[in-house]
Design an enzyme around this catalytic site. Structure first.
Site, short mmCIF file in Angstrom:
data_model
loop_
_atom_site.label_atom_id
_atom_site.label_comp_id
_atom_site.label_asym_id
_atom_site.label_seq_id
_atom_site.Cartn_x
_atom_site.Cartn_y
_atom_site.Cartn_z
N ALA A 63 4.82 14.76 3.55
CA ALA A 63 5.52 13.61 2.97
C ALA A 63 5.89 12.65 4.09
O ALA A 63 5.93 13.01 5.27
CB ALA A 63 6.77 14.07 2.23
N GLY A 108 3.90 18.50 1.91
CA GLY A 108 3.54 17.98 0.60
C GLY A 108 2.05 18.01 0.33
O GLY A 108 1.62 18.07 -0.83
N GLU A 111 1.32 21.39 -0.88
CA GLU A 111 1.86 21.48 -2.23
C GLU A 111 0.96 20.76 -3.23
O GLU A 111 0.76 21.24 -4.35
CB GLU A 111 3.27 20.88 -2.25
N GLU A 131 8.24 22.60 6.77
CA GLU A 131 9.48 21.85 6.52
C GLU A 131 10.69 22.36 7.29
O GLU A 131 11.56 21.58 7.67
CB GLU A 131 9.79 21.85 5.01
#
Length: 253
Positions: A63, A108, A111, A131
């Site tokens: 992200a 992300g 994900e 993260e």
């Protein structure tokens, strides 16, 4: 809507959706989620299968940290929920969705790949949920999908240590289904897409539907759902396929 980040291209029922923000390693930001949500809500009827890939050396490298850094707790939660909603929309599409992971699939990006139905990876692909290096956790349901895909121990190991793994290690863990040379990635992924398109179209949709339903139900209830959909294919698509088999010919769907 005119897309700035997403580049969709449709050929013979297959949409290849390229995430194109290479200057930021295709990092996910609010505009990405807006565009993806719009695209998923306005898929042309001709699209029977979707392949998601990235431009450059990344699938998606995470992200956009520069967008997240100044968010309040409430804004952080909202950003997480927005991403979860879009990824859930991908997961719940009636058509198959394949991730063609060409490079970094981190945070992300990992994900997003996990929200697809399965993953074909280049030997150059790298996976991870780093993260905790930033003092945060996965926010787009990565904690839930990863543990379901590769088991609790593997998932906690990757998420707690922020270890990044190769495509071969991801294959060993079950995070990806196939690893190919970089120059063969799209060729092999499109070959798989065409194989799926040659099968009973309703049957392939129902396979995805029942598997997804079953993950949220107990075994016996899910098995009953399977039986209902199994029966629903008789005297229509199922009969077409079975008669073709008995007559030693290819079915005409």
């Amino acid at each position: 809507m005119e897309y700035q980040i997403l580049h969709p291209s449709v050929t013979d029922g297959v949409m290849v959706l390229t995430i194109s923000r290479p200057q930021a390693l295709n990092a996910l930001n609010s505009l990405f989620f807006t565009e993806m949500d719009h695209l998923l809500s306005h898929l042309p009827q001709e699209v029977k299968i979707m392949v998601i890939t990235g431009e450059g050396k990344a699938f998606v490298a995470g992200a956009d940290i520069s967008e997240m850094v100044d968010k309040s707790q409430a804004e952080g939660e909202a950003f997480s929920l927005a991403g979860q909603a879009v990824f859930r929309k991908i997961e719940q599409l009636s058509i198959p969705v394949i991730a063609a992971v060409n490079g970094y699939a981190l945070g992300g990006g990992c994900e997003l790949a996990m929200a697809c139905d399965f993953r074909i990876a280049s030997t150059l692909a790298t996976f991870g949920q780093p993260e905790v290096n930033l003092g945060i956790i996965p926010g787009y349901a990565g904690t839930q999908r990863m543990s379901r895909l590769i088991g609790k121990g593997n998932a906690l190991y990757l998420m707690m240590t922020a270890t990044m793994i190769s495509a071969d290690e991801a294959l060993r863990m079950g995070l990806v289904q196939k690893v190919v040379a970089p120059e063969l990635l799209m060729e092999e992924t499109l070959k798989i897409a065409k194989t799926i398109l040659s099968k009973g179209p309703t049957a392939t949709k129902l396979v995805k539907e029942v598997v997804n339903l079953g993950l949220a139900m107990d075994f016996d209830a899910a098995s009953k759902q399977e039986a209902q959909r199994f029966g629903s294919l008789f005297k229509n698509e199922g009969e077409v396929g079975m008669r073709a088999f008995l007559e030693k010919r290819k079915p005409t769907w």
